[in-house]
Design an enzyme around this catalytic site. Structure first.
Site, mmCIF file in Angstrom:
data_model
loop_
_atom_site.group_PDB
_atom_site.id
_atom_site.type_symbol
_atom_site.label_atom_id
_atom_site.label_comp_id
_atom_site.label_asym_id
_atom_site.label_seq_id
_atom_site.Cartn_x
_atom_site.Cartn_y
_atom_site.Cartn_z
ATOM 1 N N ASP A 212 34.288 15.225 52.316
ATOM 2 C CA ASP A 212 34.371 14.048 53.188
ATOM 3 C C ASP A 212 35.796 13.525 53.199
ATOM 4 O O ASP A 212 36.597 13.841 52.315
ATOM 5 C CB ASP A 212 33.450 12.945 52.663
ATOM 6 C CG ASP A 212 33.788 12.573 51.223
ATOM 7 O OD1 ASP A 212 33.271 13.239 50.320
ATOM 8 O OD2 ASP A 212 34.608 11.663 51.010
ATOM 9 N N ASP A 214 37.938 10.264 52.558
ATOM 10 C CA ASP A 214 37.677 9.069 51.769
ATOM 11 C C ASP A 214 37.765 7.813 52.639
ATOM 12 O O ASP A 214 38.246 7.842 53.773
ATOM 13 C CB ASP A 214 38.655 9.005 50.597
ATOM 14 C CG ASP A 214 38.089 8.228 49.425
ATOM 15 O OD1 ASP A 214 36.909 8.441 49.080
ATOM 16 O OD2 ASP A 214 38.814 7.402 48.857
#
Ligand SMILES: [Zn+2]
Length: 274
Positions: A212, A214
């Site tokens: 992902d 952040d």
């Protein structure tokens, strides 16, 4: 100290998620205790590419240990006690730069410790200070990078992994601050694993899979757990194959000039190494 005693069960260790069992042939489960209690789970020892490999699920098989509750000291101790001298550590991380999107594989070369409530040493007596300027094994890193390239990944071959206490994700301000320092990845389990490995003169290298972007880089709510698990699940088979390729590519024993093997030279340890 010999590289592997005749009683050694494995020379290479893998600390990672549950999807890694399947690659072990002739697997045997070993229950082991340590002066720091039992590791996260029994360790599975088996063969990969003709090598004896010890696999330990970092969070426990049922994922019962959150990052701040993992028995890090027991885990590294148990691996060493089985004969392990080189540890490969797959881990899910967030990215602090838009350049490294989900699915990116990074083999960072630096670490920033932002944990705060974890015991990060075996040395509770005496004056013992291991070098940690370069927290990861240069030899295992180089093998991992080369193996990843050969396997068709485009690995990021440097970078700084910030390890946060968790289990919460970073705030947007924390994330932006980390990124502003030039740090590139953020995770929750890479420390104190790395320094404990060093304190036992083990080689250690992370394989950081970006799941992902952040909080500082994302619009909206930021990263969710579901997002992390989804990306990790989508890449687990490929990552597992890569770990097997790295194991096959590692030389049978450590190089004489491997700095991890010499990390304790001149240090009077308060205990006997397992
Ligand atoms: Zn090393």
């Amino acid at each position: 100290m010999p590289e592997s005693a005749s009683t050694a069960r494995a020379s290479i260790g893998v600390v990672g998620g549950s999807g890694f069992y399947e690659f072990l042939e002739n697997a045997e489960e070993i229950k082991i205790d340590t002066p720091y209690g039992p590791p996260s789970d029994p360790i599975t020892v088996g063969e990969v590419a003709g090598r004896q490999v010890a696999f330990l699920p970092r969070h426990g098989r049922d994922h019962r240990f959150p990052p701040h509750k993992i028995p890090y000291r027991a885990n590294m101790w148990a691996l060493r006690a089985l004969g392990v001298r080189r540890v490969i550590a797959p881990t899910a991380v967030g990215s602090l730069t838009a350049d490294y999107g989900p699915g990116t594989l990074a083999i960072p070369d630096q670490l920033v410790d932002r944990t705060r409530n974890r015991v990060q040493t075996y040395y509770d007596e005496g004056a013992c200070h291991v070098p940690f300027a370069d927290p990861y094994c240069p030899f295992v890193r180089a093998t991992a990078i080369e193996s990843a390239r050969n396997a068709g990944w485009a690995p990021v071959d440097d970078g700084t992994l910030v390890v946060i206490e968790g289990p919460r994700f970073s705030s947007r301000a924390e994330s932006l601050w980390f990124a502003a320092q030039g740090w590139t990845l953020v995770g929750m389990t890479g420390h104190p694993e790395a320094v404990l490995a060093r304190e036992l003169a083990l080689c250690y290298a992370p394989l950081a899979l970006v799941t992902d972007l952040d909080a500082g880089l994302e619009e909206g709510e930021g990263v969710t757990q579901a997002e992390v698990f989804e990306v990790f699940a989508a890449n687990i088979a490929r990552l597992r194959d890569l770990v097997a390729q790295i194991i096959a590519a590692l030389p049978a024993a450590r190089e004489d000039d491997d700095p991890c093997a010499h990390a304790l030279d001149g240090i009077n340890l308060p205990f006997d190494l397992p």
